[in-house]
Scaffold this motif. Sequence first.
Motif, PDB file in Angstrom:
ATOM      1  N   LEU A  55      60.452  71.884   0.832  1.00 39.98           N
ATOM      2  CA  LEU A  55      60.362  70.709   1.697  1.00 39.98           C
ATOM      3  C   LEU A  55      60.422  69.407   0.894  1.00 39.98           C
ATOM      4  O   LEU A  55      61.080  68.450   1.295  1.00 39.98           O
ATOM      5  N   ARG A  56      59.767  69.371  -0.244  1.00 45.22           N
ATOM      6  CA  ARG A  56      59.800  68.157  -1.079  1.00 45.22           C
ATOM      7  C   ARG A  56      61.234  67.805  -1.471  1.00 45.22           C
ATOM      8  O   ARG A  56      61.595  66.632  -1.512  1.00 45.22           O
ATOM      9  N   LEU A  57      62.034  68.813  -1.775  1.00 47.05           N
ATOM     10  CA  LEU A  57      63.431  68.576  -2.155  1.00 47.05           C
ATOM     11  C   LEU A  57      64.234  68.048  -0.970  1.00 47.05           C
ATOM     12  O   LEU A  57      65.065  67.147  -1.117  1.00 47.05           O
ATOM     13  N   LYS A  58      63.982  68.574   0.209  1.00 45.41           N
ATOM     14  CA  LYS A  58      64.650  68.076   1.417  1.00 45.41           C
ATOM     15  C   LYS A  58      64.308  66.602   1.657  1.00 45.41           C
ATOM     16  O   LYS A  58      65.179  65.787   1.943  1.00 45.41           O
ATOM     17  N   LEU A  59      63.018  66.281   1.538  1.00 41.34           N
ATOM     18  CA  LEU A  59      62.599  64.889   1.735  1.00 41.34           C
ATOM     19  C   LEU A  59      63.224  63.974   0.689  1.00 41.34           C
ATOM     20  O   LEU A  59      63.699  62.886   1.010  1.00 41.34           O
ATOM     21  N   VAL A  78      50.748  66.207  -2.166  1.00 42.44           N
ATOM     22  CA  VAL A  78      51.347  66.565  -0.873  1.00 42.44           C
ATOM     23  C   VAL A  78      50.877  65.674   0.268  1.00 42.44           C
ATOM     24  O   VAL A  78      51.677  65.181   1.058  1.00 42.44           O
ATOM     25  N   ARG A  79      49.575  65.478   0.371  1.00 40.50           N
ATOM     26  CA  ARG A  79      49.043  64.649   1.476  1.00 40.50           C
ATOM     27  C   ARG A  79      49.635  63.250   1.463  1.00 40.50           C
ATOM     28  O   ARG A  79      49.993  62.711   2.502  1.00 40.50           O
ATOM     29  N   LEU A  80      49.718  62.671   0.279  1.00 38.61           N
ATOM     30  CA  LEU A  80      50.246  61.318   0.150  1.00 38.61           C
ATOM     31  C   LEU A  80      51.741  61.281   0.477  1.00 38.61           C
ATOM     32  O   LEU A  80      52.206  60.367   1.161  1.00 38.61           O
ATOM     33  N   VAL A  81      52.482  62.263   0.010  1.00 36.90           N
ATOM     34  CA  VAL A  81      53.915  62.337   0.313  1.00 36.90           C
ATOM     35  C   VAL A  81      54.119  62.425   1.819  1.00 36.90           C
ATOM     36  O   VAL A  81      54.985  61.768   2.385  1.00 36.90           O
ATOM     37  N   ARG A  82      53.300  63.241   2.454  1.00 31.77           N
ATOM     38  CA  ARG A  82      53.429  63.424   3.910  1.00 31.77           C
ATOM     39  C   ARG A  82      53.198  62.105   4.644  1.00 31.77           C
ATOM     40  O   ARG A  82      54.009  61.685   5.467  1.00 31.77           O
ATOM     41  N   ILE A  92      63.100  62.457   8.295  1.00 29.48           N
ATOM     42  CA  ILE A  92      61.980  62.388   7.337  1.00 29.48           C
ATOM     43  C   ILE A  92      60.659  62.513   8.084  1.00 29.48           C
ATOM     44  O   ILE A  92      59.773  63.278   7.689  1.00 29.48           O
ATOM     45  N   VAL A  93      60.528  61.774   9.183  1.00 33.27           N
ATOM     46  CA  VAL A  93      59.292  61.814   9.974  1.00 33.27           C
ATOM     47  C   VAL A  93      59.032  63.229  10.495  1.00 33.27           C
ATOM     48  O   VAL A  93      57.914  63.755  10.368  1.00 33.27           O
ATOM     49  N   VAL A  94      60.042  63.849  11.060  1.00 28.17           N
ATOM     50  CA  VAL A  94      59.875  65.193  11.634  1.00 28.17           C
ATOM     51  C   VAL A  94      59.496  66.203  10.560  1.00 28.17           C
ATOM     52  O   VAL A  94      58.563  67.000  10.739  1.00 28.17           O
ATOM     53  N   LEU A  95      60.211  66.190   9.436  1.00 28.04           N
ATOM     54  CA  LEU A  95      59.895  67.137   8.363  1.00 28.04           C
ATOM     55  C   LEU A  95      58.489  66.914   7.813  1.00 28.04           C
ATOM     56  O   LEU A  95      57.736  67.866   7.574  1.00 28.04           O
ATOM     57  N   ALA A  96      58.132  65.656   7.604  1.00 25.18           N
ATOM     58  CA  ALA A  96      56.801  65.358   7.069  1.00 25.18           C
ATOM     59  C   ALA A  96      55.714  65.705   8.086  1.00 25.18           C
ATOM     60  O   ALA A  96      54.658  66.239   7.723  1.00 25.18           O
ATOM     61  N   TRP A  97      55.967  65.422   9.348  1.00 26.24           N
ATOM     62  CA  TRP A  97      54.976  65.710  10.404  1.00 26.24           C
ATOM     63  C   TRP A  97      54.709  67.210  10.514  1.00 26.24           C
ATOM     64  O   TRP A  97      53.597  67.640  10.705  1.00 26.24           O
ATOM     65  N   ARG A  98      55.788  67.998  10.367  1.00 22.39           N
ATOM     66  CA  ARG A  98      55.683  69.456  10.511  1.00 22.39           C
ATOM     67  C   ARG A  98      55.407  70.165   9.181  1.00 22.39           C
ATOM     68  O   ARG A  98      55.671  71.352   9.051  1.00 22.39           O
ATOM     69  N   TRP A  99      54.864  69.442   8.235  1.00 21.75           N
ATOM     70  CA  TRP A  99      54.597  70.032   6.928  1.00 21.75           C
ATOM     71  C   TRP A  99      53.793  71.318   7.099  1.00 21.75           C
ATOM     72  O   TRP A  99      52.737  71.302   7.737  1.00 21.75           O
ATOM     73  N   PRO A 100      54.256  72.423   6.530  1.00 18.98           N
ATOM     74  CA  PRO A 100      53.535  73.689   6.707  1.00 18.98           C
ATOM     75  C   PRO A 100      52.128  73.638   6.105  1.00 18.98           C
ATOM     76  O   PRO A 100      51.901  72.995   5.086  1.00 18.98           O
ATOM     77  N   ARG A 101      51.222  74.308   6.760  1.00 19.11           N
ATOM     78  CA  ARG A 101      49.835  74.412   6.272  1.00 19.11           C
ATOM     79  C   ARG A 101      49.679  75.674   5.434  1.00 19.11           C
ATOM     80  O   ARG A 101      50.388  76.646   5.638  1.00 19.11           O
TER      81      ARG A 101
END
Length: 138
Positions: A16-20, A85-89, A128-137
Amino acid sequence: MQSNSRRALSDPPLPLRLKLSALWASLTFCYLYGDYFGLYRPGKLQHMLDGAGPMGPSSQGSLLFVALLLAVPGLMVFLSLALPVRLVRWLGIGLALFYATFVALTMPGAWWFYLAYSGIEIVLCLLIVVLAWRWPRA
């Protein structure tokens, strides 16, 4: 034995980080190319030579603001990979919403090329918003 052309290609999932990071890079390129093509509008260069900046008369303050505005997406290419991760999100969600809104506010009355770039930029921001919002737990 099957030939190489008949074997299925492997498509491992991208982190996910690479996608963002790639989305922020794409957004940065769109900003740069949009501004570059804007220089071809008739009278634009003369307007700049006469002291006009992107937001009124050129000044150190206005150019610093625009420089920082354009530097942030470029920095997010790296920061998306390096920060916690939290900050990136949260940065991804907040900054992408800010940039999508900013771009939308600059669209009225713009030339078609700019409207095309703006539409692409808004879509990239929303991704970006959608990917970050749906960040896997975990």
